[in-house]
Scaffold this motif. Structure first.
Motif, PDB file in Angstrom:
ATOM      1  N   ALA A   8       0.949  -1.142  -0.118  1.00 24.14           N
ATOM      2  CA  ALA A   8      -0.074  -0.067   0.163  1.00 24.14           C
ATOM      3  C   ALA A   8       0.866   1.220   0.094  1.00 24.14           C
ATOM      4  O   ALA A   8       0.705   2.236  -0.693  1.00 24.14           O
ATOM      5  CB  ALA A   8      -0.855   0.013   1.241  1.00 24.14           C
ATOM      6  N   PHE A   9       1.929   1.424   0.775  1.00 27.51           N
ATOM      7  CA  PHE A   9       2.932   2.347   0.789  1.00 27.51           C
ATOM      8  C   PHE A   9       3.446   2.706  -0.378  1.00 27.51           C
ATOM      9  O   PHE A   9       3.518   3.898  -1.416  1.00 27.51           O
ATOM     10  CB  PHE A   9       3.858   2.227   1.895  1.00 27.51           C
ATOM     11  CG  PHE A   9       4.702   3.335   1.809  1.00 27.51           C
ATOM     12  CD1 PHE A   9       4.673   4.490   2.683  1.00 27.51           C
ATOM     13  CD2 PHE A   9       5.924   3.389   1.147  1.00 27.51           C
ATOM     14  CE1 PHE A   9       5.417   5.541   2.613  1.00 27.51           C
ATOM     15  CE2 PHE A   9       6.811   4.435   1.069  1.00 27.51           C
ATOM     16  CZ  PHE A   9       6.648   5.652   1.881  1.00 27.51           C
ATOM     17  N   TRP A  16       1.502   9.473  -6.447  1.00 31.63           N
ATOM     18  CA  TRP A  16       1.710  10.592  -6.413  1.00 31.63           C
ATOM     19  C   TRP A  16       3.123  11.021  -7.311  1.00 31.63           C
ATOM     20  O   TRP A  16       2.949  12.090  -7.697  1.00 31.63           O
ATOM     21  CB  TRP A  16       1.997  10.885  -4.902  1.00 31.63           C
ATOM     22  CG  TRP A  16       0.705  11.174  -4.162  1.00 31.63           C
ATOM     23  CD1 TRP A  16       0.190  10.146  -3.111  1.00 31.63           C
ATOM     24  CD2 TRP A  16      -0.155  12.351  -4.212  1.00 31.63           C
ATOM     25  NE1 TRP A  16      -1.108  10.434  -2.820  1.00 31.63           N
ATOM     26  CE2 TRP A  16      -1.275  11.802  -3.378  1.00 31.63           C
ATOM     27  CE3 TRP A  16      -0.200  13.227  -4.940  1.00 31.63           C
ATOM     28  CZ2 TRP A  16      -2.353  12.758  -3.166  1.00 31.63           C
ATOM     29  CZ3 TRP A  16      -1.221  14.065  -4.607  1.00 31.63           C
ATOM     30  CH2 TRP A  16      -2.453  13.733  -3.703  1.00 31.63           C
ATOM     31  N   ARG A  17       3.880  10.017  -7.365  1.00 30.93           N
ATOM     32  CA  ARG A  17       5.028  10.403  -8.422  1.00 30.93           C
ATOM     33  C   ARG A  17       4.505  10.740  -9.680  1.00 30.93           C
ATOM     34  O   ARG A  17       4.861  11.773 -10.473  1.00 30.93           O
ATOM     35  CB  ARG A  17       6.042   9.117  -8.333  1.00 30.93           C
ATOM     36  CG  ARG A  17       7.116   9.714  -7.351  1.00 30.93           C
ATOM     37  CD  ARG A  17       8.540   8.824  -7.902  1.00 30.93           C
ATOM     38  NE  ARG A  17       8.448   7.546  -8.314  1.00 30.93           N
ATOM     39  CZ  ARG A  17       8.356   7.052  -9.619  1.00 30.93           C
ATOM     40  NH1 ARG A  17       8.543   8.026 -10.558  1.00 30.93           N
ATOM     41  NH2 ARG A  17       7.984   5.842 -10.033  1.00 30.93           N
ATOM     42  N   ASP A  18       3.487   9.754 -10.146  1.00 32.29           N
ATOM     43  CA  ASP A  18       2.692   9.743 -11.264  1.00 32.29           C
ATOM     44  C   ASP A  18       1.973  11.188 -11.575  1.00 32.29           C
ATOM     45  O   ASP A  18       2.115  11.646 -12.438  1.00 32.29           O
ATOM     46  CB  ASP A  18       1.829   8.566 -11.592  1.00 32.29           C
ATOM     47  CG  ASP A  18       2.648   7.382 -11.924  1.00 32.29           C
ATOM     48  OD1 ASP A  18       3.882   7.397 -12.202  1.00 32.29           O
ATOM     49  OD2 ASP A  18       2.162   6.341 -11.911  1.00 32.29           O
ATOM     50  N   GLY A  64      -0.966  14.527   3.002  1.00 33.53           N
ATOM     51  CA  GLY A  64      -0.854  13.767   4.308  1.00 33.53           C
ATOM     52  C   GLY A  64      -1.234  12.153   3.742  1.00 33.53           C
ATOM     53  O   GLY A  64      -0.953  11.176   4.580  1.00 33.53           O
ATOM     54  N   SER A  65      -1.283  11.814   2.525  1.00 31.40           N
ATOM     55  CA  SER A  65      -1.654  10.641   2.214  1.00 31.40           C
ATOM     56  C   SER A  65      -0.423   9.667   2.294  1.00 31.40           C
ATOM     57  O   SER A  65      -0.580   8.646   2.901  1.00 31.40           O
ATOM     58  CB  SER A  65      -2.098  10.339   0.643  1.00 31.40           C
ATOM     59  OG  SER A  65      -3.438  11.138   0.446  1.00 31.40           O
ATOM     60  N   ILE A  66       0.760  10.105   1.965  1.00 28.47           N
ATOM     61  CA  ILE A  66       1.906   9.113   1.852  1.00 28.47           C
ATOM     62  C   ILE A  66       2.328   9.123   3.386  1.00 28.47           C
ATOM     63  O   ILE A  66       2.684   7.877   3.771  1.00 28.47           O
ATOM     64  CB  ILE A  66       3.054   9.923   1.095  1.00 28.47           C
ATOM     65  CG1 ILE A  66       2.747   9.890  -0.313  1.00 28.47           C
ATOM     66  CG2 ILE A  66       4.350   9.106   1.461  1.00 28.47           C
ATOM     67  CD1 ILE A  66       4.002  10.413  -0.983  1.00 28.47           C
ATOM     68  N   ALA A  67       2.295  10.153   4.394  1.00 30.94           N
ATOM     69  CA  ALA A  67       2.499  10.117   5.723  1.00 30.94           C
ATOM     70  C   ALA A  67       1.658   8.998   6.393  1.00 30.94           C
ATOM     71  O   ALA A  67       2.113   8.280   7.373  1.00 30.94           O
ATOM     72  CB  ALA A  67       2.412  11.394   6.200  1.00 30.94           C
ATOM     73  N   HIS A  68       0.298   8.975   6.050  1.00 36.33           N
ATOM     74  CA  HIS A  68      -0.677   8.296   6.393  1.00 36.33           C
ATOM     75  C   HIS A  68      -0.365   6.604   6.162  1.00 36.33           C
ATOM     76  O   HIS A  68      -0.416   5.841   6.961  1.00 36.33           O
ATOM     77  CB  HIS A  68      -1.898   8.589   5.909  1.00 36.33           C
ATOM     78  CG  HIS A  68      -3.177   7.659   6.452  1.00 36.33           C
ATOM     79  ND1 HIS A  68      -3.468   7.289   7.943  1.00 36.33           N
ATOM     80  CD2 HIS A  68      -3.743   6.666   6.005  1.00 36.33           C
ATOM     81  CE1 HIS A  68      -4.474   6.597   7.865  1.00 36.33           C
ATOM     82  NE2 HIS A  68      -4.449   5.824   6.854  1.00 36.33           N
ATOM     83  N   THR A 280      -8.911  13.399  -1.043  1.00 39.74           N
ATOM     84  CA  THR A 280      -9.641  12.216  -0.442  1.00 39.74           C
ATOM     85  C   THR A 280      -9.758  11.060  -1.326  1.00 39.74           C
ATOM     86  O   THR A 280      -9.671  11.137  -2.355  1.00 39.74           O
ATOM     87  CB  THR A 280     -11.164  12.966  -0.170  1.00 39.74           C
ATOM     88  OG1 THR A 280     -11.926  11.990   0.551  1.00 39.74           O
ATOM     89  CG2 THR A 280     -11.889  13.252  -1.476  1.00 39.74           C
ATOM     90  N   ASP A 281     -10.276  10.118  -0.634  1.00 43.81           N
ATOM     91  CA  ASP A 281     -10.256   8.640  -1.351  1.00 43.81           C
ATOM     92  C   ASP A 281     -11.914   8.519  -1.596  1.00 43.81           C
ATOM     93  O   ASP A 281     -12.576   8.666  -0.565  1.00 43.81           O
ATOM     94  CB  ASP A 281      -9.686   7.613  -0.701  1.00 43.81           C
ATOM     95  CG  ASP A 281      -8.179   7.504  -0.744  1.00 43.81           C
ATOM     96  OD1 ASP A 281      -7.668   8.100  -1.556  1.00 43.81           O
ATOM     97  OD2 ASP A 281      -7.445   6.856   0.280  1.00 43.81           O
TER      98      ASP A 281
END
Length: 495
Positions: A8-9, A16-18, A64-68, A280-281
């Motif tokens: 998942a990480f 996010w890179r893409d 905050g998505s990667i940190a989460h 948001t997801d």
């Protein structure tokens, strides 16, 4: 063998890179790690450090998505499995799925440039050759007459928009559907003079388009309406730090409830720039997400009052509240035909939520607050009420059908003449008939403070101001004499 949390990480980092268009080596340079570090993390041979995750989240503006995802990894938890909208044969309301929609809005102090990137997946049996987009502006939210007059005199033009569009980096053309003063709608065509680029079944593609609008026509807000099944929605605002920007967000759901964003907007300071990121997801279909901002050091021509010396009513006028004397406050509001006008109702409720946020920026509402659509220049039977605890109630087509015989009399304020407070008698309990967005009729009972708040807004929708409810001979007092600002109404029995 990797765990679900590790997978998942890595997926979150690569996504996010893409979205941001960063190569592995470019991201490594920006976060201060060796060139092979990102490659090893994404390949599963290097466990990411917390410092790397936080730096990647900041550089990629992931909200905050990667940190989460890293916190979930550190806690030994995996991402909660969710149905993948892109699985072949999975049922959808649309044959086109948005795997990720990302918007970047850049402001240089005079001009806004919006860039929107969408990863589209074709879940239909047929090729897709075009995509509908809308460009809509509103310089004066909450004052539609003023906005309409402004755009009649200064229409949005195709020349100033300077639209560009690509599919996987290949420039494409478009066909105009609607061309209005403040609204453009067009089909992006997956083709150009050199070839056609259909999106075939089971394939995905990155669609990107960008356009420019001057600050004289934009307005300090950005809104996204979820019209297609969407897995991820993200927005990035890039403002000059010298303007001291402040940003907030409001979500309007399919049920027409207006709420603050469920996830926080992150803020990052850079050299001369302030960046805000939010994501948001799995946003629900028909939800609306609206970000608004103000520049605390801005001195625009439209600012007619100094916030340090403005009266209470002038402050409310400055945030878009229609003031006493406007004919729209003196007539019954037009009812919605639901569910046929569900989309219109959601739009109006979104505007009400935004207006409430603006009002809360200039005044503390200790007793709760409410806003009715006529107060922001919209002739529709909708209102929202916010409790002192911050909960929001949406009222569509409301009418009071029963009142208690027991009453009390307390001071009220009205955003449409906020320089005074009036002693108003109200029933201690009321029953209100109102509708859900799907047309379902409900009856809800309110007591005490909530009964007063709701009754005040229902009156607005029937063309009444609280002056009409005051006892004969009793007059409002100046707000300077009122001692209850910031406190709650008082009732016996501890409530």
């Amino acid at each position: 063998m990797t765990t679900e949390a590790e997978d998942a990480f890595r997926a979150e980092l690569k996504r996010w890179r893409d979205v941001r268009g960063r190569s592995q080596s470019a991201l490594a340079r920006e976060v201060g790690y060796g060139p092979s570090y990102v490659s090893k993390v994404e390949g599963g041979t290097q466990r990411p450090s917390e410092a790397f995750a936080l730096a990647a989240d900041r550089v990629l503006q992931a909200g905050g998505s990667i940190a989460h995802a890293h916190r979930e990894l550190s806690a030994g938890r995996g991402a909660v499995p969710r149905q993948q909208a892109s699985e072949p044969g999975a049922p959808h309301e649309s044959s086109l799925i948005v795997r990720h929609e990302d918007t970047r809005l850049h402001f240089d102090g005079a001009v806004y440039r919006a860039t929107q990137r969408r990863e589209l997946y074709n879940d239909s049996p047929d090729p897709i050759t075009r995509y509908l987009i809308r460009i809509s502006v509103d310089r004066y939210p909450g004052d539609p007459e003023r906005s309409n007059e402004h755009y009649r005199a200064n229409p949005l033009t195709w020349e100033e928009i300077d639209l560009t569009a690509t599919v996987d980096g290949e420039p494409i053309g478009w066909k105009i559907q609607h061309d209005r003063d403040a609204f453009k709608e067009l089909w992006l065509l997956f083709e150009n003079a050199h070839g056609r680029y259909p999106l075939y079944p089971g394939e995905s593609v990155w669609l990107e388009y960008s356009y420019t609008v001057g600050a004289d026509k934009w307005g300090t807000w950005f809104q996204r309406a979820v019209r297609l099944p969407t897995e991820r929605l993200s927005v990035q605002l890039d403002f000059p730090s010298a303007l001291a920007p402040k940003v907030w967000g409001t979500e309007t759901t399919m049920t027409a409830a207006a709420l603050p964003f469920r996830t926080a907007i992150t803020r990052t300071e850079g050299p001369g720039r302030t960046l805000f990121a939010w994501s948001t997801d799995d946003p629900p279909l028909h939800a609306r997400y609206r970000l608004e901002w103000k520049f605390r050091s801005s001195n625009t021509e439209e600012e007619t009052t100094d916030t340090m010396t403005a009266t209470a009513s002038e402050k409310m006028r400055s945030v878009g509240m229609v003031q006493e004397g406007d004919p729209i406050l003196e007539k019954p509001a037009q009812r919605f035909t639901l569910p046929d006008e569900a989309e219109d109702a959601r739009r109006v409720v979104a505007e009400l939520g935004s207006a409430a946020e603006r009002a809360a920026e200039v005044h503390v509402f200790g007793k709760g607050m409410g806003v009715a659509a006529p107060q922001i220049g919209i002739d529709r039977a909708a209102a929202i009420v916010r409790t002192p605890e911050g909960e929001t109630l949406t009222l569509l087509n409301p009418r009071i059908i029963e009142e208690s015989t027991e009453t009390d009399e307390q001071y009220e304020g009205c955003l449409s003449f906020f320089d005074v407070r009036g002693m108003v008698p109200r029933p201690m309990a009321i029953s209100v008939e109102h509708q859900d967005i799907d047309g379902t009729v409900r009856i809800t009972m309110f007591e005490r403070g909530m009964a007063r708040l709701v009754a005040h807004e229902v009156d607005h929708l029937h063309g009444l101001l609280y002056r009409a409810r005051m006892r004969p001979g009793v007059q409002p007092i100046p707000v300077s004499q009122y001692k209850g600002t910031g406190s709650q109404w008082q009732y016996g029995g501890g409530k």
